[in-house]
Design a protein around this motif. Structure first.
Motif, mmCIF file in Angstrom:
data_model
loop_
_atom_site.group_PDB
_atom_site.id
_atom_site.type_symbol
_atom_site.label_atom_id
_atom_site.label_comp_id
_atom_site.label_asym_id
_atom_site.label_seq_id
_atom_site.Cartn_x
_atom_site.Cartn_y
_atom_site.Cartn_z
ATOM 1 N N ASP A 126 -15.377 -16.406 -23.418
ATOM 2 C CA ASP A 126 -14.413 -16.520 -24.516
ATOM 3 C C ASP A 126 -14.380 -15.174 -25.236
ATOM 4 O O ASP A 126 -15.372 -14.756 -25.826
ATOM 5 N N GLU A 127 -13.240 -14.507 -25.196
ATOM 6 C CA GLU A 127 -13.119 -13.177 -25.787
ATOM 7 C C GLU A 127 -12.789 -13.193 -27.272
ATOM 8 O O GLU A 127 -12.690 -12.148 -27.903
ATOM 9 N N CYS A 159 -13.731 -7.598 -26.264
ATOM 10 C CA CYS A 159 -13.621 -8.852 -26.996
ATOM 11 C C CYS A 159 -13.255 -8.531 -28.446
ATOM 12 O O CYS A 159 -13.093 -7.372 -28.821
ATOM 13 N N ASN A 171 -21.229 -18.090 -24.636
ATOM 14 C CA ASN A 171 -20.149 -17.845 -25.588
ATOM 15 C C ASN A 171 -20.589 -18.092 -27.028
ATOM 16 O O ASN A 171 -19.760 -18.234 -27.905
ATOM 17 N N ARG A 202 -11.716 -14.110 -18.983
ATOM 18 C CA ARG A 202 -11.636 -15.538 -19.315
ATOM 19 C C ARG A 202 -11.701 -16.413 -18.058
ATOM 20 O O ARG A 202 -12.172 -17.544 -18.106
#
Length: 272
Positions: free
Chosen positions: A226-227, A196, A269, A221
């Motif tokens: 969420d990277e 990430c 996230n 993803r």
């Protein structure tokens, strides 16, 4: 060999309690359906690093947020200021108990596939034993093939958003070698998925000379993670700094772990 960084040293029972509490939450929580990525095109035609932000719409189910439990710690907690516990004077970062059962610390690893298999096994065991997220890493000496450290995602059980698999591997390697940079002797990072944004930056500052990944950013993803701001240029920057980048080694094996986790795990996230 010490399997934890402790500042200062605390009783291991506290960490065991955290792992136990996480396993209970982990086994009782499932992720809702995740929409397919939209407008990404063919994976053969584009790099996963080119994936624009916000082109996917995951439906994430968060667990109920319990009140603060002072004795056992918290998991994804929210609490009123009146319930805020005393300031923490130390932070314990440790491996789960199973690591020494799985890792052969005396083995010398020869091929990329062999090294990546260990990183993926860290992610697999972490999922199946309920001690964290579906990401694993390992750091080796280049040339000798000696294993320096392993890492696995410990974010939820240790209530620390920094504890991604790569970050744990970096911390443990630097603690073992008593250095803030691994550049003194050539080292390489193997990770079960492309890093990430946070871990990509840490890769640069860690001092490793080579980074090898399995699953792609698209794969991660696809299950809802969420990277962050990771682009083609991000990897080119690392290459410009002398870090060799190798992708998709044992990708399918790593994707299977992600799939397994998506059916039972917590997708987080850092968003409300």
């Amino acid at each position: 060999m010490s399997a934890s960084i402790i500042i200062p040293k605390q009783q291991s029972q506290q960490q065991d309690d955290l792992d136990c509490a996480f396993r209970k939450r982990f086994c009782s929580t499932s992720m809702s359906s995740v929409d397919s990525l939209s407008d990404l095109g063919s994976e053969q035609a584009m790099s996963e690093c080119d994936t624009p932000l916000l082109t996917y719409s995951p439906k994430i189910s968060y667990p109920d947020t319990p009140k603060w439990e002072l004795e056992k710690g918290s998991k994804l907690d929210t609490f009123d200021l009146d319930e805020l516990p005393p300031p923490q004077k130390s932070c314990t970062i440790g491996y789960p108990e199973w690591v020494d059962e799985v890792v052969d610390w005396n083995k010398c690893y020869e091929t990329d596939e062999e090294k990546m298999a260990l990183a993926i096994e860290m992610s697999r065991q972490n999922v199946r034993r309920g001690t964290g997220g579906p990401f694993g890493s390992a750091i080796f000496e280049i040339g000798t093939g000696r294993l320096v450290s392993v890492g696995m995602n410990r974010v939820v059980p240790l209530s620390n958003s920094c504890l991604h698999g790569e970050m744990v591997a970096f911390m443990m390697a630097q603690a073992r070698k008593q250095t803030f940079s691994l550049s003194g002797r050539d080292h390489e990072l193997f990770t079960s998925a492309e890093p990430c944004a946070m871990c990509l930056g840490a890769t640069l500052w860690s001092g490793v000379k080579r980074m090898v990944s399995a699953a792609t950013g698209i794969d991660v993803r696809a299950i809802g993670f969420d990277e962050g701001p990771v682009f083609r240029e991000s990897f080119k920057y690392l290459e410009g700094c002398g870090i060799e980048i190798v992708r998709q080694v044992l990708r399918e094996e790593a994707k299977q772990v992600l799939k397994e986790y998506s059916e039972i795990g917590i997708i987080y996230n850092g968003k409300p």
